[in-house]
Motif scaffolding. Structure first.
Motif, PDB file in Angstrom:
ATOM      1  N   MET A 119       0.807  -1.086   0.103  1.00  0.00           N
ATOM      2  CA  MET A 119       0.204  -0.060  -0.006  1.00  0.00           C
ATOM      3  C   MET A 119       0.788   1.263   0.117  1.00  0.00           C
ATOM      4  SD  MET A 119      -2.876  -1.421   0.000  1.00  0.00           S
ATOM      5  CE  MET A 119      -3.897  -0.148   0.270  1.00  0.00           C
ATOM      6  N   ILE A 120       0.490   2.136  -0.902  1.00  0.00           N
ATOM      7  CA  ILE A 120       1.645   3.314  -1.090  1.00  0.00           C
ATOM      8  C   ILE A 120       0.680   4.782  -0.804  1.00  0.00           C
ATOM      9  CG2 ILE A 120       3.013   4.489  -2.710  1.00  0.00           C
ATOM     10  CD1 ILE A 120       3.423   1.553  -4.122  1.00  0.00           C
ATOM     11  N   SER A 121       0.809   5.567  -0.177  1.00  0.00           N
ATOM     12  CA  SER A 121       0.365   6.887   0.478  1.00  0.00           C
ATOM     13  C   SER A 121       1.161   7.832   0.093  1.00  0.00           C
ATOM     14  CB  SER A 121      -0.158   6.503   1.940  1.00  0.00           C
ATOM     15  OG  SER A 121      -0.754   7.566   2.121  1.00  0.00           O
ATOM     16  N   PHE A 122       0.480   8.669  -0.511  1.00  0.00           N
ATOM     17  CA  PHE A 122       1.278  10.029  -0.855  1.00  0.00           C
ATOM     18  C   PHE A 122       0.288  11.306  -0.902  1.00  0.00           C
ATOM     19  CE2 PHE A 122      -0.134   7.976  -4.917  1.00  0.00           C
ATOM     20  CZ  PHE A 122      -0.655   9.049  -5.374  1.00  0.00           C
ATOM     21  N   GLU A 123       0.897  12.656  -0.669  1.00  0.00           N
ATOM     22  CA  GLU A 123       0.091  13.760  -0.820  1.00  0.00           C
ATOM     23  C   GLU A 123      -0.320  14.082  -2.143  1.00  0.00           C
ATOM     24  OE1 GLU A 123       2.752  16.678   0.749  1.00  0.00           O
ATOM     25  OE2 GLU A 123       2.597  15.866   2.758  1.00  0.00           O
ATOM     26  N   ARG A 130       3.870   9.702   1.837  1.00  0.00           N
ATOM     27  CA  ARG A 130       3.693   9.742   3.227  1.00  0.00           C
ATOM     28  C   ARG A 130       4.406   8.289   3.706  1.00  0.00           C
ATOM     29  NH1 ARG A 130      -0.661  12.290   5.321  1.00  0.00           N
ATOM     30  NH2 ARG A 130      -1.705  10.175   6.141  1.00  0.00           N
ATOM     31  N   GLY A 131       4.714   7.388   3.077  1.00  0.00           N
ATOM     32  CA  GLY A 131       4.765   6.163   3.473  1.00  0.00           C
ATOM     33  C   GLY A 131       4.168   4.980   2.926  1.00  0.00           C
ATOM     34  N   VAL A 132       4.952   3.639   3.294  1.00  0.00           N
ATOM     35  CA  VAL A 132       4.260   2.277   2.532  1.00  0.00           C
ATOM     36  C   VAL A 132       3.883   1.372   3.811  1.00  0.00           C
ATOM     37  CG1 VAL A 132       5.527   3.014   0.333  1.00  0.00           C
ATOM     38  CG2 VAL A 132       6.641   1.396   1.965  1.00  0.00           C
ATOM     39  N   VAL A 133       3.169   0.574   3.189  1.00  0.00           N
ATOM     40  CA  VAL A 133       2.700  -0.561   4.214  1.00  0.00           C
ATOM     41  C   VAL A 133       2.787  -1.931   3.281  1.00  0.00           C
ATOM     42  CG1 VAL A 133       1.277  -1.925   5.996  1.00  0.00           C
ATOM     43  CG2 VAL A 133       1.340   0.617   5.628  1.00  0.00           C
ATOM     44  N   TYR A 211       5.874  -1.561   7.658  1.00  0.00           N
ATOM     45  CA  TYR A 211       6.001  -0.179   7.815  1.00  0.00           C
ATOM     46  C   TYR A 211       7.216   0.552   7.293  1.00  0.00           C
ATOM     47  CZ  TYR A 211       1.563  -0.874  10.673  1.00  0.00           C
ATOM     48  OH  TYR A 211       0.452  -1.551  11.184  1.00  0.00           O
ATOM     49  N   ALA A 212       7.041   1.597   6.389  1.00  0.00           N
ATOM     50  CA  ALA A 212       8.044   2.470   6.031  1.00  0.00           C
ATOM     51  C   ALA A 212       7.381   3.872   5.958  1.00  0.00           C
ATOM     52  CB  ALA A 212       9.004   2.121   5.091  1.00  0.00           C
ATOM     53  N   VAL A 213       7.439   4.781   6.715  1.00  0.00           N
ATOM     54  CA  VAL A 213       6.595   5.798   7.088  1.00  0.00           C
ATOM     55  C   VAL A 213       7.332   7.098   7.582  1.00  0.00           C
ATOM     56  CG1 VAL A 213       4.529   4.552   7.410  1.00  0.00           C
ATOM     57  CG2 VAL A 213       5.529   5.411   9.351  1.00  0.00           C
ATOM     58  N   ALA A 214       6.894   8.093   7.314  1.00  0.00           N
ATOM     59  CA  ALA A 214       7.534   9.511   7.892  1.00  0.00           C
ATOM     60  C   ALA A 214       7.402   9.494   9.380  1.00  0.00           C
ATOM     61  CB  ALA A 214       6.972  10.576   7.361  1.00  0.00           C
ATOM     62  N   PRO A 230      -5.664  12.526   9.868  1.00  0.00           N
ATOM     63  CA  PRO A 230      -4.708  12.702   8.775  1.00  0.00           C
ATOM     64  C   PRO A 230      -3.356  12.260   8.747  1.00  0.00           C
ATOM     65  CG  PRO A 230      -4.963  14.695  10.326  1.00  0.00           C
ATOM     66  CD  PRO A 230      -5.877  13.542  10.886  1.00  0.00           C
ATOM     67  N   HIS A 231      -3.085  11.791   9.897  1.00  0.00           N
ATOM     68  CA  HIS A 231      -1.549  11.398  10.014  1.00  0.00           C
ATOM     69  C   HIS A 231      -1.435  10.037  10.495  1.00  0.00           C
ATOM     70  CE1 HIS A 231      -0.791  15.484   8.979  1.00  0.00           C
ATOM     71  NE2 HIS A 231      -1.196  15.839  10.305  1.00  0.00           N
ATOM     72  N   ASN A 232      -2.362   9.017  10.110  1.00  0.00           N
ATOM     73  CA  ASN A 232      -2.058   7.734  10.337  1.00  0.00           C
ATOM     74  C   ASN A 232      -2.235   7.007   9.140  1.00  0.00           C
ATOM     75  OD1 ASN A 232      -2.990   5.013  11.103  1.00  0.00           O
ATOM     76  ND2 ASN A 232      -3.277   5.604  13.110  1.00  0.00           N
ATOM     77  N   ILE A 233      -1.353   6.383   8.732  1.00  0.00           N
ATOM     78  CA  ILE A 233      -1.265   5.389   7.380  1.00  0.00           C
ATOM     79  C   ILE A 233      -2.342   4.270   7.304  1.00  0.00           C
ATOM     80  CG2 ILE A 233       0.712   3.795   7.869  1.00  0.00           C
ATOM     81  CD1 ILE A 233       1.570   4.418   4.946  1.00  0.00           C
ATOM     82  N   MET A 234      -2.454   3.513   8.460  1.00  0.00           N
ATOM     83  CA  MET A 234      -3.608   2.713   8.398  1.00  0.00           C
ATOM     84  C   MET A 234      -5.007   3.356   8.219  1.00  0.00           C
ATOM     85  SD  MET A 234      -1.834   0.264   8.616  1.00  0.00           S
ATOM     86  CE  MET A 234      -3.261  -1.154   8.761  1.00  0.00           C
ATOM     87  N   ALA A 235      -5.249   4.613   8.692  1.00  0.00           N
ATOM     88  CA  ALA A 235      -6.520   5.209   8.455  1.00  0.00           C
ATOM     89  C   ALA A 235      -6.497   5.287   6.663  1.00  0.00           C
ATOM     90  CB  ALA A 235      -6.530   6.592   8.988  1.00  0.00           C
ATOM     91  N   ASP A 236      -5.613   5.482   6.119  1.00  0.00           N
ATOM     92  CA  ASP A 236      -5.327   5.731   4.846  1.00  0.00           C
ATOM     93  C   ASP A 236      -5.606   4.285   4.076  1.00  0.00           C
ATOM     94  OD1 ASP A 236      -4.352   7.875   5.330  1.00  0.00           O
ATOM     95  OD2 ASP A 236      -2.404   7.566   4.624  1.00  0.00           O
ATOM     96  N   VAL A 237      -5.121   3.339   4.633  1.00  0.00           N
ATOM     97  CA  VAL A 237      -5.288   1.802   4.089  1.00  0.00           C
ATOM     98  C   VAL A 237      -6.812   1.559   4.444  1.00  0.00           C
ATOM     99  CG1 VAL A 237      -4.791  -0.645   4.665  1.00  0.00           C
ATOM    100  CG2 VAL A 237      -2.942   0.862   4.550  1.00  0.00           C
TER     101      VAL A 237
END
Length: 378
Positions: A119-123, A130-133, A211-214, A230-237
């Motif tokens: 999973m790849i998250s970015f602005e 932002r990071g990857v999972v 995880y590899a995230v900011a 806004p700053h939780n990558i698992m919320a993005d997922v």
């Protein structure tokens, strides 16, 4: 020595001691008075120094870090290049598609096999990553190798300055590759390097998350985590999974917004495309390694019949390296895939040149072969 001489020696000693005492008292008196006069000035200087230190502390306070320092495109290209050059046997490849965007956050999923996906998250606006999972449920040895290979690729992509030994040391800080048995079902370790948090966490069963995230992006899961965080990558997922699930319920393919392709068919098409891409990248790897017989065996019978083997091999006599990247699917059916790509070719003499390429891949049984290649210099 007579008594008189002894008395003289004792007297001299006493006088000497008294003299040192007197000098010490005099010095102490002088110093005390001098210090007393200078105290106010020293206190001012101390106060000034403390104020300067406070100002310096204010200046070095860092703001929160919510991206890893590179764009999604840079990360994707690095990952795919490393996968092609160092991990080609695993067929790892990130393709950016089916992107879900909300609140200036974009996220997409890149499956690697039946058990592992990234999973790849970015602005959205800046494309800052932002990071990857990396999510996986590896069971077989090959699936485990794929998962661990993807981790190694992620670390290398985010740390181009690190040597292979340095990457290994980072992973050992996470409890991996330490020489003993690692229980990935229960592992929960993390470390930070260059404002990037690396974390590996078992889910108790076969599942494991990497995880590899900011460093200020959170990784917490559970009911307490809001989808609007806004700053939780698992919320993005979570938001991506819900969005993807809603589209699957509607029976639509995300890329065409139509209703004809089932999720099983879509998955099989993806696996076929991955296999076709692997054959193409492996073909160029064999050319680089001068394994011409292996490269030749990547071709269809019709393609082989259209060329002279010795002349074909002679065409690569000056080739130093041959690598394809930015591979994309132009068209696909059940037994044919047309791939577009960029070819980086290095020759000696000749130097480095880039080509826009197109390869037609044909499926024969369970194998994919190259039936046609066309490269144009860019």
């Amino acid at each position: 020595m007579n008594k008189q001489n002894k008395l003289i020696v004792i007297l001299a000693t006493v006088v000497t001691i008294l003299l040192f005492i007197f000098i010490g008292l005099a010095v102490n008196y002088y110093t005390s008075n001098k210090v007393a006069k200078e105290v106010p000035q020293k206190e001012i200087k101390v106060e000034q120094k403390e104020e300067v230190k406070k100002e310096e502390k204010k200046e070095i306070i860092k703001s929160n870090v919510y991206d890893v320092g590179i764009t999604e495109t840079v990360f994707r290209n690095r990952f795919n290049q490393i996968a092609n050059e160092e991990l080609s046997e695993l067929g790892l490849h990130i393709k950016k598609e089916y992107v879900y965007s909300y609140n200036n956050i974009s996220i997409y999923q890149a499956p690697f096999d039946d058990t592992t996906s990234l999973m790849i998250s970015f602005e959205t606006n800046s494309e800052r990553l932002r990071g990857v999972v990396l999510m996986g449920q590896p069971v077989t040895d090959y699936e485990t190798t794929t998962y661990l290979g993807a981790i190694a690729d992620i670390v290398a992509s985010l740390n181009p300055d690190l040597s292979p030994a340095g990457r290994g040391n980072l992973l050992r800080q996470l409890g991996m590759f330490t020489g003993g048995h690692t229980d990935y079902k229960t592992i929960n370790r993390s470390t930070v390097r260059n404002d990037i948090l690396y974390k590996i966490q078992g889910t108790g069963g076969n599942g494991v998350l990497f995880y590899a995230v900011a460093k200020d992006i959170e990784t917490a899961t559970g009911e307490s985590v809001s989808r609007d965080e806004p700053h939780n990558i698992m919320a993005d997922v979570s938001n991506f999974i819900i969005w993807d699930g809603e589209n699957q319920k509607k029976g639509v393919t995300i890329e065409k917004k139509t209703s004809s392709v089932s999720s099983d068919e879509k998955h099989n098409s993806y696996i076929d495309a991955q296999k076709a891409e692997y054959v193409l990248t492996n073909f160029h790897k064999n050319i680089t390694d001068k394994n011409y017989n292996k490269a030749y065996n990547c071709l269809t019978k019709a393609y082989k019949n259209s060329i002279n083997y010795d002349g074909w091999v002679n065409g690569f006599r000056t080739t130093v390296s041959s690598m394809v990247y930015d591979i994309d699917i132009k068209s696909q059916t059940s037994n044919k895939v047309v791939l577009k790509y960029i070819l980086r070719a290095e020759d000696n003499p000749g130097g480095i040149q880039y080509f826009s390429g197109e390869a037609t891949m044909i499926k024969s049984g369970d194998e994919w072969k190259i039936d046609r290649i066309e490269n144009k210099k860019v």
